[in-house]
Design an enzyme around this catalytic site. Structure first.
Site, PDB file in Angstrom:
ATOM      1  N   GLU A 163       1.180  -0.857  -0.484  1.00  0.00           N
ATOM      2  CA  GLU A 163       0.069   0.016   0.479  1.00  0.00           C
ATOM      3  C   GLU A 163       1.037   0.993   0.023  1.00  0.00           C
ATOM      4  O   GLU A 163       0.847   1.898  -0.626  1.00  0.00           O
ATOM      5  CB  GLU A 163      -1.014  -0.297   0.990  1.00  0.00           C
ATOM      6  CG  GLU A 163      -1.904  -0.941   1.390  1.00  0.00           C
ATOM      7  CD  GLU A 163      -2.928  -1.502   0.195  1.00  0.00           C
ATOM      8  OE1 GLU A 163      -2.875  -0.057  -1.109  1.00  0.00           O
ATOM      9  OE2 GLU A 163      -3.566  -2.374   0.192  1.00  0.00           O
ATOM     10  N   HIS A 168       1.015   1.642  -3.227  1.00  0.00           N
ATOM     11  CA  HIS A 168       0.530   2.802  -4.738  1.00  0.00           C
ATOM     12  C   HIS A 168       1.193   4.269  -3.344  1.00  0.00           C
ATOM     13  O   HIS A 168       1.047   4.965  -4.521  1.00  0.00           O
ATOM     14  CB  HIS A 168      -0.938   2.345  -4.258  1.00  0.00           C
ATOM     15  CG  HIS A 168      -1.066   0.436  -4.382  1.00  0.00           C
ATOM     16  ND1 HIS A 168      -0.783   0.746  -5.820  1.00  0.00           N
ATOM     17  CD2 HIS A 168      -1.637   0.047  -3.871  1.00  0.00           C
ATOM     18  CE1 HIS A 168      -1.262  -0.630  -6.276  1.00  0.00           C
ATOM     19  NE2 HIS A 168      -1.871  -0.782  -5.353  1.00  0.00           N
ATOM     20  N   HIS A 176      -0.253  -1.804  -9.541  1.00  0.00           N
ATOM     21  CA  HIS A 176      -0.028  -3.191  -9.686  1.00  0.00           C
ATOM     22  C   HIS A 176       0.719  -3.598 -10.706  1.00  0.00           C
ATOM     23  O   HIS A 176       0.510  -3.476 -11.866  1.00  0.00           O
ATOM     24  CB  HIS A 176      -1.807  -3.941  -9.744  1.00  0.00           C
ATOM     25  CG  HIS A 176      -2.231  -3.909  -8.031  1.00  0.00           C
ATOM     26  ND1 HIS A 176      -3.658  -3.934  -8.239  1.00  0.00           N
ATOM     27  CD2 HIS A 176      -2.095  -3.729  -7.606  1.00  0.00           C
ATOM     28  CE1 HIS A 176      -3.717  -3.569  -7.270  1.00  0.00           C
ATOM     29  NE2 HIS A 176      -2.919  -3.537  -6.495  1.00  0.00           N
ATOM     30  N   TYR A 197      -0.243  -9.404  -6.465  1.00  0.00           N
ATOM     31  CA  TYR A 197      -0.891 -10.559  -5.722  1.00  0.00           C
ATOM     32  C   TYR A 197      -0.020 -11.291  -5.801  1.00  0.00           C
ATOM     33  O   TYR A 197       0.848 -11.910  -6.228  1.00  0.00           O
ATOM     34  CB  TYR A 197      -2.258  -9.565  -6.712  1.00  0.00           C
ATOM     35  CG  TYR A 197      -3.367  -8.942  -6.310  1.00  0.00           C
ATOM     36  CD1 TYR A 197      -2.965  -8.024  -5.736  1.00  0.00           C
ATOM     37  CD2 TYR A 197      -4.898  -8.484  -6.747  1.00  0.00           C
ATOM     38  CE1 TYR A 197      -3.209  -6.786  -4.792  1.00  0.00           C
ATOM     39  CE2 TYR A 197      -5.483  -8.088  -5.977  1.00  0.00           C
ATOM     40  CZ  TYR A 197      -4.373  -6.675  -5.232  1.00  0.00           C
ATOM     41  OH  TYR A 197      -5.168  -5.549  -4.795  1.00  0.00           O
TER      42      TYR A 197
HETATM   43 ZN   LIG Z   1      -2.853  -3.322  -4.383  1.00  0.00          ZN
END
Ligand SMILES: [Zn+2]
Length: 374
Positions: free
Chosen positions: A175, A178, A184, A228
């Protein structure tokens, strides 16, 4: 909702309410770009955990995006930044949390993540506690997935939300990435060459679509903290094209990768990144089908902690890397990285013991380099 047929200004009250309150919203902007988002906890969320604005401001947010030039979705929020375009002033992200907002354990976790980030990123982009800065990140505890953040600085105080059970380095540094300006990794336009989206999520373009208007810096990076992890995405067994990191590391990392640091230096140029501490580099040559061990057949004794090895074999080769531990009577493999490429990374939470690196040439001959950090 199609804004090409009915401009925002002409939407009736019911339609405007839906933009702010519907759990899932799909709008087509005047440029023809379709945008899908969710309203979660009063925030507009895209791509799983990236914030665009407050739900109550949905019409203003969409208006801003609607005015963006065709082919782009605005100057921030949906794009990782162009080289030199990172937008935190003075290479600093000021941050704070309100007194009592975080438990002692949660505060300690954020402190640890900030410490790790700053140790890795050096003066490239530092996180500094400053509740008085005009533009800053506020850490808050909240639900709706593990975490969420805006991409880059949006001006003023912006939330970085972490769920109560997700205060760990992998979520926090993701985070924070970001907030620094990262999109991503698994939504890169070229991602289909490197990963596949899990079958349960492949139709979920709201969260797992490709973002082809984002900037990319460097080849696909399996080690990036901005990936991810399974069951959401999987590394392809046969990646197409060059890549960084090791497919085996996908979604397992809890710090900035070399590729992340390269991207950070590209969008916030001019800082210096310290070399990984305690590093040792071994080099040697190996013929196809042969193996060798480093730093020697008797290995090295280690007090315990993360043990990481990054192997680079000759171009076009397939060299594999194994970490072995001495049982007292035999060597046994405790971790391995065996992608079809010439780069491998093994990261292992090692207990105290005697270890060695085992390097095998599956195909190709030539010089290899093994960077070890303890
Ligand atoms: Zn993310």
């Amino acid at each position: 909702m199609d804004l090409r047929e009915t401009p925002l200004a002409a939407l009736d009250a019911a339609a405007r309410t839906r933009l702010s309150q519907d759990a899932a919203v799909e709008v087509t902007l005047r440029s023809g770009t379709t945008l899908m988002y969710r309203n979660v906890g009063g925030q507009i969320v895209v791509d799983g955990d990236m914030l665009l604005g407050r739900s109550e401001d949905a019409a203003q947010v969409l208006s801003r995006l609607d005015k963006a030039p065709a082919g782009s979705l605005g100057t921030q929020s949906l794009s990782r930044f162009a080289a030199g375009g990172g937008n935190w002033a003075n290479k600093t992200v000021p941050y704070f949390w309100k007194q009592g907002a975080l438990s002692a354990t949660q505060a300690a976790a954020v402190n640890a993540a900030v410490e790790r980030w700053n140790a890795q990123a050096g003066t490239t982009l530092r996180w500094v506690w400053n509740p008085n800065a005009a533009n800053k990140v506020e850490f808050v505890v909240g639900g709706g997935g593990c975490g969420s953040s805006y991409v880059g600085s949006i001006g003023g105080t912006q939330p970085l939300t972490i769920a109560a059970n997700c205060f760990n380095n992998s979520t926090l540094i993701h985070e924070m990435g970001h907030a620094a300006g990262f999109h991503h990794e698994h939504q890169r336009c070229d991602r289909d060459n490197y990963i596949t989206v899990g079958s349960a999520y492949v139709g979920d373009t709201t969260n797992f679509g490709k973002t082809c208007n984002a900037y990319t810096h460097g080849p696909y990076d399996y080690d990036s903290v901005m990936n991810y992890f399974p069951p959401y995405i999987y590394a392809r067994s046969q990646p197409v094209g060059p890549y960084n990191g090791s497919p085996a590391n996908l979604g397992k990392v809890s710090e900035l990768s070399r590729g992340d640091l390269f991207a950070l230096q590209t969008i916030y140029p001019g800082g210096t990144t310290p070399p990984p501490s305690g590093g040792t580099t071994y080099t040697g040559t190996l013929n196809s089908g042969y193996s060798t061990v480093q730093p020697g057949s008797s290995g090295f004794s280690y007090a315990g902690g993360t043990l990481k090895g990054s192997l680079t074999g000759p171009a076009g080769s397939d060299f594999d890397l194994y970490l072995q531990r001495w049982s007292g009577s035999a060597w046994g493999t405790v971790a391995q990285s065996t992608s079809p490429g010439n780069t491998e990374t093994v990261s292992f939470a090692a207990g105290a013991g005697t270890y060695r690196w085992y390097i095998y040439s599956y195909s190709g001959s030539g010089t290899y380099s093994l960077a070890e950090t303890k």
